[in-house]
Structure formats: structure tokens, C-alpha cells
Design a protein around this motif. Structure first.
Motif, PDB file in Angstrom:
ATOM      1  N   LEU A  89       0.826  -1.202   0.000  1.00 18.83           N
ATOM      2  CA  LEU A  89       0.000   0.000   0.000  1.00 18.83           C
ATOM      3  C   LEU A  89       0.863   1.256   0.000  1.00 18.83           C
ATOM      4  O   LEU A  89       1.837   1.357   0.744  1.00 18.83           O
ATOM      5  CB  LEU A  89      -0.895   0.042   1.244  1.00 18.83           C
ATOM      6  N   THR A  90       0.482   2.212  -0.830  1.00 20.74           N
ATOM      7  CA  THR A  90       1.094   3.535  -0.747  1.00 20.74           C
ATOM      8  C   THR A  90       0.335   4.328   0.314  1.00 20.74           C
ATOM      9  O   THR A  90      -0.761   3.935   0.747  1.00 20.74           O
ATOM     10  CB  THR A  90       0.987   4.272  -2.084  1.00 20.74           C
ATOM     11  N   GLU A  91       0.893   5.455   0.698  1.00 20.88           N
ATOM     12  CA  GLU A  91       0.202   6.279   1.690  1.00 20.88           C
ATOM     13  C   GLU A  91      -1.125   6.781   1.136  1.00 20.88           C
ATOM     14  O   GLU A  91      -2.121   6.885   1.862  1.00 20.88           O
ATOM     15  CB  GLU A  91       1.083   7.449   2.131  1.00 20.88           C
ATOM     16  N   GLU A  92      -1.149   7.063  -0.163  1.00 21.07           N
ATOM     17  CA  GLU A  92      -2.392   7.501  -0.792  1.00 21.07           C
ATOM     18  C   GLU A  92      -3.440   6.392  -0.747  1.00 21.07           C
ATOM     19  O   GLU A  92      -4.622   6.637  -0.445  1.00 21.07           O
ATOM     20  CB  GLU A  92      -2.139   7.915  -2.243  1.00 21.07           C
ATOM     21  N   ASP A  93      -3.011   5.152  -1.056  1.00 19.90           N
ATOM     22  CA  ASP A  93      -3.926   4.004  -0.959  1.00 19.90           C
ATOM     23  C   ASP A  93      -4.478   3.893   0.456  1.00 19.90           C
ATOM     24  O   ASP A  93      -5.687   3.695   0.664  1.00 19.90           O
ATOM     25  CB  ASP A  93      -3.198   2.698  -1.283  1.00 19.90           C
ATOM     26  N   TYR A  94      -3.566   3.998   1.417  1.00 18.85           N
ATOM     27  CA  TYR A  94      -3.948   3.847   2.821  1.00 18.85           C
ATOM     28  C   TYR A  94      -4.997   4.886   3.221  1.00 18.85           C
ATOM     29  O   TYR A  94      -6.012   4.560   3.844  1.00 18.85           O
ATOM     30  CB  TYR A  94      -2.709   3.965   3.710  1.00 18.85           C
ATOM     31  N   LYS A  95      -4.766   6.125   2.851  1.00 14.92           N
ATOM     32  CA  LYS A  95      -5.694   7.196   3.218  1.00 14.92           C
ATOM     33  C   LYS A  95      -7.071   6.986   2.586  1.00 14.92           C
ATOM     34  O   LYS A  95      -8.103   7.214   3.226  1.00 14.92           O
ATOM     35  CB  LYS A  95      -5.118   8.549   2.813  1.00 14.92           C
ATOM     36  N   LYS A  96      -7.099   6.540   1.343  1.00 13.82           N
ATOM     37  CA  LYS A  96      -8.376   6.286   0.677  1.00 13.82           C
ATOM     38  C   LYS A  96      -9.122   5.134   1.357  1.00 13.82           C
ATOM     39  O   LYS A  96     -10.345   5.190   1.547  1.00 13.82           O
ATOM     40  CB  LYS A  96      -8.154   5.962  -0.800  1.00 13.82           C
ATOM     41  N   LEU A  97      -8.386   4.102   1.716  1.00 10.37           N
ATOM     42  CA  LEU A  97      -9.016   2.951   2.354  1.00 10.37           C
ATOM     43  C   LEU A  97      -9.539   3.291   3.748  1.00 10.37           C
ATOM     44  O   LEU A  97     -10.575   2.757   4.176  1.00 10.37           O
ATOM     45  CB  LEU A  97      -8.027   1.782   2.439  1.00 10.37           C
ATOM     46  N   THR A  98      -8.849   4.179   4.471  1.00 15.88           N
ATOM     47  CA  THR A  98      -9.309   4.538   5.816  1.00 15.88           C
ATOM     48  C   THR A  98     -10.635   5.287   5.784  1.00 15.88           C
ATOM     49  O   THR A  98     -11.326   5.378   6.805  1.00 15.88           O
ATOM     50  CB  THR A  98      -8.261   5.389   6.560  1.00 15.88           C
ATOM     51  N   GLU A  99     -10.987   5.817   4.628  1.00 19.71           N
ATOM     52  CA  GLU A  99     -12.300   6.446   4.496  1.00 19.71           C
ATOM     53  C   GLU A  99     -13.412   5.403   4.450  1.00 19.71           C
ATOM     54  O   GLU A  99     -14.589   5.720   4.635  1.00 19.71           O
ATOM     55  CB  GLU A  99     -12.336   7.308   3.234  1.00 19.71           C
ATOM     56  N   ILE A 100     -13.027   4.145   4.218  1.00 19.96           N
ATOM     57  CA  ILE A 100     -13.987   3.046   4.161  1.00 19.96           C
ATOM     58  C   ILE A 100     -14.063   2.322   5.500  1.00 19.96           C
ATOM     59  O   ILE A 100     -15.152   2.051   6.021  1.00 19.96           O
ATOM     60  CB  ILE A 100     -13.598   2.056   3.049  1.00 19.96           C
ATOM     61  N   ALA A 101     -12.893   2.003   6.068  1.00 16.48           N
ATOM     62  CA  ALA A 101     -12.831   1.243   7.325  1.00 16.48           C
ATOM     63  C   ALA A 101     -11.418   1.335   7.885  1.00 16.48           C
ATOM     64  O   ALA A 101     -10.480   1.733   7.174  1.00 16.48           O
ATOM     65  CB  ALA A 101     -13.195  -0.223   7.075  1.00 16.48           C
ATOM     66  N   PRO A 102     -11.217   0.966   9.154  1.00 13.86           N
ATOM     67  CA  PRO A 102      -9.862   0.909   9.702  1.00 13.86           C
ATOM     68  C   PRO A 102      -8.989  -0.035   8.877  1.00 13.86           C
ATOM     69  O   PRO A 102      -9.444  -1.109   8.461  1.00 13.86           O
ATOM     70  CB  PRO A 102     -10.079   0.360  11.117  1.00 13.86           C
ATOM     71  N   VAL A 103      -7.742   0.373   8.633  1.00 12.12           N
ATOM     72  CA  VAL A 103      -6.833  -0.386   7.774  1.00 12.12           C
ATOM     73  C   VAL A 103      -5.612  -0.831   8.572  1.00 12.12           C
ATOM     74  O   VAL A 103      -4.962  -0.024   9.229  1.00 12.12           O
ATOM     75  CB  VAL A 103      -6.364   0.468   6.576  1.00 12.12           C
TER      76      VAL A 103
END
Length: 363
Positions: free
Chosen positions: A161-175
Motif C-alpha cells: 500500500l502507498t500512503e495515498e492508498d492507505y488514506k483512501k481505504l481509511t475512508e472506508i474502514a480501519p486499515v
């Protein structure tokens, strides 16, 4: 996991897979249909396995490369990205509501033999009502499909995961992201991290212990492997890139080291301080890749012959000694590359004899 082929030091997991697909024409055949509806199963083993003891472990906080994630209560709807994470969850008795398809090294169901067997045991085999939804990661993280599954947690302990991926996913659920190096998490660490995230720390500890015992028992049948030096890499005849070798950060060399073999000093010396999973190596210096055994992936037997006859690659000492392990089974390669408590026991009865044959060739 990354493809066994490379497309340069800045290559992403996606572009590496595209490279492998062009070389073998396997990727397109492996990326097949979804096996469940888009809304996910109505229930999962994680629902049934929730107990007061595991629930009392929450909230839990897990540190990772992008900071830390707090999971307030035991997750009931689990989604995974990349490889390994789904294997670990399933091995712990938790059926995710969504998992990525195995689009390289997978079977006609976009899965693997070890995952299929474990899901069948849990009554959630692909094609059944309780099976996880499968989504494609051929173009990277599939945010749209993941969001549709309304997860309580997204597992990415082994991922890039890139930091951008991580931030987008955290908008959905805890990652739960990888702890440090992209695709560098050992299967033991992935299991421990995911066990904590799912409220199954004791089960994770036992799973690690049981898996290590299985590996030790099977390896004991091949004493000739002990102490043999190795290089695990990628060889491409007639390619400008020529050679890439995996570092100690990668699960392939890590596994061989754990079973008593020794990473070649030429790799250790040239990758000191590196956080990369591989280092490029000039084909003109292939003769300097000194080790007892060289392990690589190949698309077919003809490529093995091309490697041996190549005027530069053929000078690799292990190849000259007849100690080349050239694996053309994509599923077997995947089982070692993206190693998990499910994949490793499945792989050993095939992979260890190949290593032993190479070790026998070493004088």
C-alpha cells in the motif's frame, strides 16, 4: 507479493504482473469470473466464532508504516487486499466477506488449492452462499468493490500500500497496513498482526507454532539442504535487465534461510542497508553470483534451456554445477513468494525435493 518477473527498480506490483502476463500469457487465463454476489455473504465464520473472551481484547491498536490503527471492537466483516492476508484470516477460522482474486498463479476460480481446501473446511468454498466475494486488483487497489462490502476492517499486513492508498481505504474502514517494508512482512509477523486485529492472538500464536513444526518435520527429510548457500532470483535470457536477485527483505530468501540454508554472501554484501526486495545485477557479472544453488522462476522448460546455454547467465557458478532450480509452476512459485500458514505446508512436498536434487549436485 510481486511477480517473479521484473520491469525495473521502480516497478509496482501491478506493472510487475503485467510483465509476467506478457511473458507467459497466464495472467489473462487466471483472472476469471467472480464467484459470489457483489453484496457479500450474509454471514461468515467470523460471526460465529466471536466469543466473549476474544471480544474483551478490544479495542486494540496496531502500529504500521503509516502510523497506527485502532480497532474498537472485534470485526465481523473483514476484507483483505494483496496476498497472504486472506490466507491468514481463513487459517484463523475467519471467512472474509471479500478477497482479491489470485490473478497470477491462481486456478480457474481465481483462487489457490490451499485456500480452496481451507474454505471448504469452513463451509465457505467458492460457489457457496458463504464464500467471500472476489474482486480484481489487476489495476491496483479496488476501492469501489471494497466500499460495497462495508467492511469493519481491511487487512493489509502483507502488502505494498502507498500512503495515498492507505488514506483512501481509511475512508472506508480501519486499515491494518504493513509494518515497515512493502511486501516485506514475514508470514509469522502477518499472522501475529492479523491475529491481534481479529481478536485471535492465542490462535495466531498456535498457528505459527504448528506451521513451523510442520515445516521442520518435512525439512528434516532433506539433511543435504543444511548450510547450502543459495541465491533466489530472476533470470531472463536475452533481456537487457538480465538478472535480479532477491534480498533478505523478501519472503523467498527468508524461507530458505529459515530451513537452514544460507543466503549467498554476494547478495548480503551488495544489499546491506537496502529496503528493497531485490537488487538488479548486470548479466556481464553473472559469473560473480557465487552460491551452491540458484533458484528462479521460468515460464517453461525452453527458458531453462536458454538460461543454461546463455553465454553470460550460463556462467553462474550454480548453473555450471547443475544446481539450478528452475520452477515453471506458477502456483508453486506463488506459494513460496506469498508464503502463508496455508501455502507453505501445501508447497513443501514439491519444492523441497527440487531443492534437494540441486543440493545433491553440489560437490
Amino acid at each position: 507479493m510481486t511477480s517473479p518477473l521484473f520491469s525495473g527498480p521502480n516497478a509496482t506490483r501491478r506493472t510487475l504482473f503485467k510483465s509476467a502476463g506478457k511473458a507467459t500469457a497466464v495472467l489473462a487465463a487466471a483472472a476469471l469470473t467472480l464467484s459470489a454476489c457483489s453484496t457479500g455473504p450474509a454471514s461468515s465464520t467470523s460471526d460465529a466464532s466471536t466469543s466473549s473472551s476474544s471480544s474483551s481484547q478490544f479495542p486494540v491498536t496496531i502500529k504500521h508504516v503509516f502510523g497506527e490503527t485502532t480497532i474498537k471492537e472485534q470485526p465481523k466483516r473483514v476484507v483483505t487486499v494483496s496476498w497472504v492476508n486472506d490466507d491468514v484470516a481463513i487459517a484463523l477460522g475467519v471467512v472474509p466477506v471479500g478477497v482479491p482474486k489470485n490473478e497470477w498463479g491462481g486456478n480457474e476460480q481465481g483462487s489457490t488449492p490451499w485456500k480452496d481446501a481451507a474454505l471448504q473446511e469452513l463451509g465457505a468454498g467458492f460457489g457457496s452462499d458463504k464464500a467471500p466475494v472476489q474482486f480484481s486488483e489487476a489495476d491496483g487497489v479496488n476501492f469501489t468493490e471494497i466500499a460495497k462490502l462495508t467492511p469493519d476492517v481491511i487487512l493489509a499486513a502483507y502488502s505494498g500500500l502507498t500512503e495515498e492508498d492507505y488514506k483512501k481505504l481509511t475512508e472506508i474502514a480501519p486499515v491494518v497496513a504493513h509494518p515497515e517494508i512493502a511486501y516485506g512482512t514475514s508470514w509469522q509477523d502477518s499472522t501475529s498482526i492479523i491475529g491481534k486485529a481479529l481478536g485471535k492472538e492465542a490462535e495466531a500464536t498456535k498457528l505459527i507454532s504448528d506451521t513451523e513444526a510442520t515445516i521442520k518435520e518435512k525439512v528434516s527429510k532433506y539433511p543435504q539442504l543444511e548450510g547450502k548457500s543459495f541465491i533466489y532470483g530472476n533470470l531472463e535470457p536475452a533481456s537487457a535487465e538480465g538478472v535480479n536477485v532477491y534480498t533478505a527483505n523478501d519472503n523467498r530468501p527468508r524461507f530458505l534461510s529459515e530451513i537452514g540454508m544460507k543466503l549467498a554472501s554476494v547478495v548480503e554484501e551488495n544489499s546491506k542497508g537496502s529496503k528493497e526486495f531485490f537488487i538488479p545485477w548486470s548479466a556481464e557479472k553473472a559469473n560473480e553470483l557465487e552460491s551452491d544453488i540458484f533458484v528462479t522462476w521460468v515460464p517453461d522448460a525452453a527458458t531453462t534451456d536458454s538460461i543454461k546455454s546463455d553465454p553470460l547467465l550460463g556462467q553462474i557458478p550454480a548453473i555450471q554445477k547443475g544446481a539450478l532450480v528452475a520452477d515453471s509452476d506458477n502456483t508453486l512459485t506463488l506459494s513460496i513468494s506469498a508464503s502463508s500458514p496455508l501455502s507453505l505446508p501445501w508447497s513443501l512436498d514439491t519444492f523441497l525435493p527440487q531443492l534437494a536434487t540441486a543440493a545433491d549436485a553440489v560437490k
